[in-house]
Design an enzyme around this catalytic site. Structure first.
Site, short mmCIF file in Angstrom:
data_model
loop_
_atom_site.label_atom_id
_atom_site.label_comp_id
_atom_site.label_asym_id
_atom_site.label_seq_id
_atom_site.Cartn_x
_atom_site.Cartn_y
_atom_site.Cartn_z
CB ILE A 154 -0.95 0.00 1.21
CG1 ILE A 154 -1.94 -1.17 1.09
CG2 ILE A 154 -1.70 1.32 1.31
CD1 ILE A 154 -2.80 -1.39 2.32
CG ASP A 173 9.76 -0.65 4.54
OD1 ASP A 173 10.35 -1.55 5.18
OD2 ASP A 173 8.68 -0.83 3.96
CB CYS A 232 -5.32 5.34 5.82
SG CYS A 232 -6.05 6.96 5.60
CG ASP A 258 -9.97 5.13 7.57
OD1 ASP A 258 -11.15 5.53 7.68
OD2 ASP A 258 -9.67 4.03 7.09
CD GLU A 263 -10.57 1.27 14.29
OE1 GLU A 263 -11.13 0.31 13.72
OE2 GLU A 263 -9.71 1.96 13.76
CG HIS A 281 -11.06 0.80 9.97
ND1 HIS A 281 -10.50 0.15 11.04
CD2 HIS A 281 -10.35 0.40 8.88
CE1 HIS A 281 -9.51 -0.63 10.62
NE2 HIS A 281 -9.40 -0.48 9.33
CG LEU A 282 -14.95 5.27 5.94
CD1 LEU A 282 -15.45 6.59 5.36
CD2 LEU A 282 -16.08 4.26 5.98
CB ALA A 284 -10.82 -1.99 3.00
#
Length: 531
Positions: A154, A173, A232, A258, A263, A281-282, A284
């Site tokens: 991603i 990373d 996100c 997000d 949660e 949490h949108l 996906a």
């Protein structure tokens, strides 16, 4: 009998139909996952469980899942699955990491635009009949530096989209190599430098012990004044309390979240702060992504239950359908090697070393290693399999090492297992012939050629006359038929072994008669699953 799968969350009818089309018996009960007691009552009937986020696969639930082989999560996050408990139970946990990559990356970019231009607040103000044009002064993305924490699937898409927006992209990373970074067109930096240089920071890493609060209070204070932060990925990556304080002080100019540490997030310290964009949490939540992950998990679970192919597993090496066809005999060989060593080992195991030679080294070595471990561990834990065996080995403190090498002998490829105990090392090697049958080719450094059968007898002795006659005579006179007889020795008059493939397991009294001859140093019956 066809495998049986339960779908306990809301998956599309198309995904459910995939199971049916593949010949799998499927029960579609999309609300059952919310009823943990009812789910526990029925889970024992199923080989597979397909879920989203509503179903909680806990250790308690798994206690009732005696037939369960695989849990498939339609989506990336598996926080609702106790993966350690599943591994101990021998249950594969799969997710679908690629089905919603584009959707989640696009949401991160959308959130970045939203916080850069204060779109939600400006929209709410305008809907309220105000015209506060001068209040909502934004910033451009062009020319700004975007710091990407996590440049995997991603994160890599976000990097690509950001470069298209003419942003300067830097990435932190630990698994990103320089060659890959150059190919992506990003600058590889350490976290400290990313914090100091970034105008926007976006997170795209899983939540692990290493990444939890990667944006801690200390790290947030190192950021550039006026930074905007987008998350996100997973809740818990950012210290929300510290971020709220820095938003109030003006050090952080905005944030777009997000995901949250708790949660569903009905309350949160970030709520109602100026220039904080929040969504439930949108990441996906697009029609395309929801359909993609549902179809993908149905295909993955079907492939595993029908062919043994393992895709996107979180607690076992993945084995593609193509690999499964080629590796079947090698997996069986690995299991036999482990089974042989496990049945002969009566002491605690300190180390397991596996050598892969020639074409064996070109196979999926990780999967073969788990098969060896399963063969060993089954001798003390009959329920051990390729999922649970590595967990058992780790719990016992066993050191596991693998080595690969190019072809070094007469065989195109072979595997050699060495088991180390406090008092000795025991080794056995094997290969797969062109007929697809596993063979033992060396024991204790002594070359042999032995077909593997369900019932076998292993003996060791000094190389003296009369061994063959004693074995044949004693077994024959007691009604035990020999299907195959293999002998080997190190040198004349030195160590020798015999490995017999029998039609039936020899009775205990027959084994005792062999021991009583005084010719044998060791007489051990062996059993192998050759089905």
């Amino acid at each position: 009998m066809a495998p049986k799968v339960l779908v306990s969350d809301k998956l599309s009818e198309t995904a459910v139909q995939i199971f049916r089309d593949r010949g799998i018996d499927v029960d579609f009960m999309p609300d059952l996952g919310k009823d943990k007691d009812k789910l526990a009552e029925v889970i024992g009937q199923y080989d597979g469980l397909a879920i989203r986020s509503a179903t909680k696969v806990t250790e308690k639930l798994l206690e009732h899942a005696d037939n369960l082989k695989v849990v498939g999560r339609a989506g990336i996050g598996t926080d609702n699955v106790d993966k350690d408990a599943a591994s101990r139970k021998g249950v594969i946990v799969m997710n679908t990491p690629f089905g919603n990559m584009i959707t989640t990356a696009e949401h991160a970019i959308a959130m970045m635009f939203a916080v850069a231009r204060q779109i939600p607040e400006a929209s709410a103000s305008t809907h309220a009949g105000k015209w506060e044009k001068s209040k909502f002064m934004g910033v451009e993305l062009t020319g700004k530096t975007l710091g990407v924490i996590g440049a995997g699937n991603i994160g890599g898409i976000v990097c690509d989209r950001a470069r298209g927006l003419k942003m300067k992209v830097i990435a932190y990373d630990p698994f990103l190599g320089q060659e890959k970074a150059d190919k992506m067109g990003v600058e590889k930096v350490e976290l400290e430098e990313l914090l100091k240089r970034s105008d926007f920071i976006t997170l795209h890493v899983p939540l692990t012990d290493q990444t939890r609060k990667i944006l801690s209070k200390e790290n947030l204070e190192k950021t550039k004044k006026g930074v905007r932060i987008i998350n996100c990925a997973r809740g818990g990556l950012v210290d929300e309390e510290a971020l709220a304080e820095l938003l109030k002080s003006g050090h952080v100019a905005g944030a777009a979240f997000d995901v949250f540490a708790e949660e569903p997030a009905t309350e949160n310290v970030l709520f109602n702060l100026p220039n904080v964009v929040c969504t439930p949490h949108l990441g996906a939540s697009t029609t395309e992504a929801q359909e993609n992950v549902a179809l993908q998990v149905a295909e993955q679970m079907s492939n595993y239950l029908l062919t043994g192919a393992v895709e996107n597993a979180l607690n076992m090496p993945s084995v593609t359908a193509e690999e499964a066809k080629v590796m079947g005999p090698w997996i069986k060989l690995a299991s036999h090697l482990g089974g042989f060593a496990g049945q002969l080992t009566d002491e605690p195991i300190e180390a397991i070393n596996i050598l892969f030679d020639g074409n064996a080294a070109e196979l999926n070595v990780a999967a073969l290693t788990t098969a060896v471990l399963a063969g060993i561990m089954k001798q003390t834990n009959p329920d051990a399999n390729m999922v649970s065996a590595p967990v058992v080995a780790k719990e016992r403190g066993i050191d596991i090492a693998t080595t690969t090498q190019t072809k070094s002998g007469i065989f195109d490829g072979y595997m050699k297992l060495t088991v180390v105990t406090p008092t000795r090392e025991r080794s056995i090697a094997g290969t797969v012939f062109s007929d697809g049958k596993p063979r033992f080719i060396q024991i204790k450094g002594i070359n042999i050629d032995a077909e593997v059968g369900e019932h076998m007898l292993y003996t060791t002795n000094k190389d003296v006359p009369g061994i063959i006659g004693t074995l044949g005579g004693t077994l024959g006179s007691n009604g035990v038929n020999i299907a195959n007889f293999t002998l080997g020795r190190s040198h004349q008059g030195k160590d020798a072994i015999a490995l017999l493939y029998l039609d039936d397991q020899p009775p205990a009294d027959v084994l005792q008669k062999l021991k009583d001859t005084g010719l044998f140093l060791q007489v051990r019956p062996l059993q192998f699953d050759v089905a």
